[in-house]
Design an enzyme around this catalytic site. Structure first.
Site, mmCIF file in Angstrom:
data_model
loop_
_atom_site.group_PDB
_atom_site.id
_atom_site.type_symbol
_atom_site.label_atom_id
_atom_site.label_comp_id
_atom_site.label_asym_id
_atom_site.label_seq_id
_atom_site.Cartn_x
_atom_site.Cartn_y
_atom_site.Cartn_z
ATOM 1 N N LYS A 55 -2.770 0.148 13.742
ATOM 2 C CA LYS A 55 -4.030 0.622 13.156
ATOM 3 C C LYS A 55 -5.156 -0.387 13.401
ATOM 4 O O LYS A 55 -6.268 -0.015 13.772
ATOM 5 C CB LYS A 55 -3.827 0.875 11.646
ATOM 6 N N GLN A 99 -0.359 0.482 2.860
ATOM 7 C CA GLN A 99 0.805 0.915 3.644
ATOM 8 C C GLN A 99 2.017 1.123 2.739
ATOM 9 O O GLN A 99 2.323 0.274 1.896
ATOM 10 C CB GLN A 99 1.094 -0.121 4.750
ATOM 11 N N ASP A 122 -6.303 7.993 3.950
ATOM 12 C CA ASP A 122 -4.939 8.516 4.130
ATOM 13 C C ASP A 122 -4.807 9.903 3.505
ATOM 14 O O ASP A 122 -3.819 10.604 3.778
ATOM 15 C CB ASP A 122 -3.923 7.592 3.435
HETATM 16 N N1 GUN Z 1 3.909 4.932 5.580
HETATM 17 C C1 GUN Z 1 4.361 5.841 6.465
HETATM 18 N N2 GUN Z 1 3.344 6.608 6.908
HETATM 19 C C2 GUN Z 1 2.237 6.177 6.273
HETATM 20 C C3 GUN Z 1 0.870 6.567 6.319
HETATM 21 O O1 GUN Z 1 0.459 7.506 7.011
HETATM 22 N N3 GUN Z 1 0.018 5.860 5.540
HETATM 23 C C4 GUN Z 1 0.436 4.847 4.743
HETATM 24 N N4 GUN Z 1 -0.473 4.229 3.980
HETATM 25 N N5 GUN Z 1 1.689 4.455 4.668
HETATM 26 C C5 GUN Z 1 2.586 5.121 5.443
#
Ligand code: GUN
Length: 299
Positions: A55, A99, A122
């Site tokens: 990211k 995350q 998200d």
């Molecule tokens: N863990 C697995 N996929 C994601 C996601 O799309 N966003 C976040 N914040 N954590 C994750």
């Protein structure tokens, strides 16, 4: 029999990234600052490290600012909530992701609900999930949005089709099922949401015009689940030990690709299918936030 067409998520993601980067240049040329994404990473889960690093890298590629806030796994819940509130209050920060997964002593729902919905790129805050369900402007979570964008790019007809979603996770299966039934250019499906307690799963899947596998069980979906001519979207991404790989693991989807390729009309491969689209959706949401397009800004 004719082979199914492979949906090239990497190519679609690259073309969407190019248009996002062009929009960032326009923002800067008009005297505005770059979109700014903040990622919070607690502990050092290997998969999470990789996702967050990707990211941050995408931010650099597209001309976004990014901030990575790393915390020890021993951080208290209150300390983490305070870190979230600090980002909420910072007007130079447009988007915040925390995350997942988080350590067991931290309640992820409490963390998600503390994120300002206007920065929840998200799309995990209950307000964004509720607004999505009502068809109001909302941040839509990244993986389901990526699937919609792939279906749109390949002009795959969805209206009136039977979409079977396998898996009811909060991150993918549940929002996917809501999105596919909406009255929307990509939508208007009759949706069946299946899960671990579903009886006759194979028969259910056999009825799918569009089969979305998001259960997190490597290579679970085989030819017997697939109706001839179905569209298969494989959201699975599980690390499986593989001594022949430098990293020590291989990434496996939820679909046994070689078994179904001759039976389906379209399929997303793993890797290079849905995966690359997820990050693009996150970047798109961050750009929408910077422009105040979902929740208008006061300034
Ligand atoms: N863990 C697995 N996929 C994601 C996601 O799309 N966003 C976040 N914040 N954590 C994750």
């Amino acid at each position: 029999m004719k082979m199914g067409q492979i949906i090239d998520g990497k190519m679609v993601a690259e073309s969407m990234k190019a248009s996002i980067a062009a929009e960032v240049k326009e923002l800067l040329a008009s005297g505005k600052r770059a979109p700014h994404l903040v990622a919070i990473l607690v502990g050092n889960n290997g998969a999470s490290e990789t996702y967050v690093a990707n990211k941050v890298k995408s931010c650099e590629e597209l001309g976004f600012s990014s901030t990575l806030l790393r915390f020890s796994p021993s951080i208290t819940e209150e300390e983490l909530l305070q870190a979230v509130r600090d980002v909420n209050a910072n007007e130079d920060m447009d988007g915040l992701i925390v995350q997942l997964p988080l350590p067991d002593h931290i309640n992820p729902d409490k963390v998600m609900e503390t994120i300002d919905p206007a920065k929840d790129v998200d799309g995990f805050h209950p307000i964004n999930i509720g607004r999505m369900a009502k068809g109001l402007p909302a941040y839509i979570s990244a993986t389901p949005q990526g699937v919609l964008d792939l279906l749109a790019y390949y002009k795959i007809e969805t209206a009136g089709k039977h979409c079977v979603v396998v898996g009811r996770s909060q991150i993918v299966g549940l929002p996917m099922s809501i999105l596919m039934q909406r009255n929307h250019p990509v939508g208007n499906c009759t949706v069946t949401l299946t899960h671990s307690r579903t009886k006759n799963l194979v028969e259910m899947c056999q009825q799918a015009d569009i089969l979305i596998a998001a259960l997190g069980k490597p290579e679970f979906i085989t030819a017997e689940h697939v109706k001839p001519g179905a569209v298969i979207i494989d959201v699975g991404l599980t690390r499986v030990e593989d001594a022949s790989k430098k990293s020590g693991f291989a990434l496996k989807g939820d679909v046994l690709f070689d078994d179904v390729i001759d039976k389906c009309a379209y399929i997303t491969p793993v890797p290079k299918g849905v995966g690359p689209m997820t990050i693009v959706s996150l970047m798109k949401n961050t750009l929408l936030s910077a422009k105040g397009l979902i929740y208008p800004k006061n300034n």
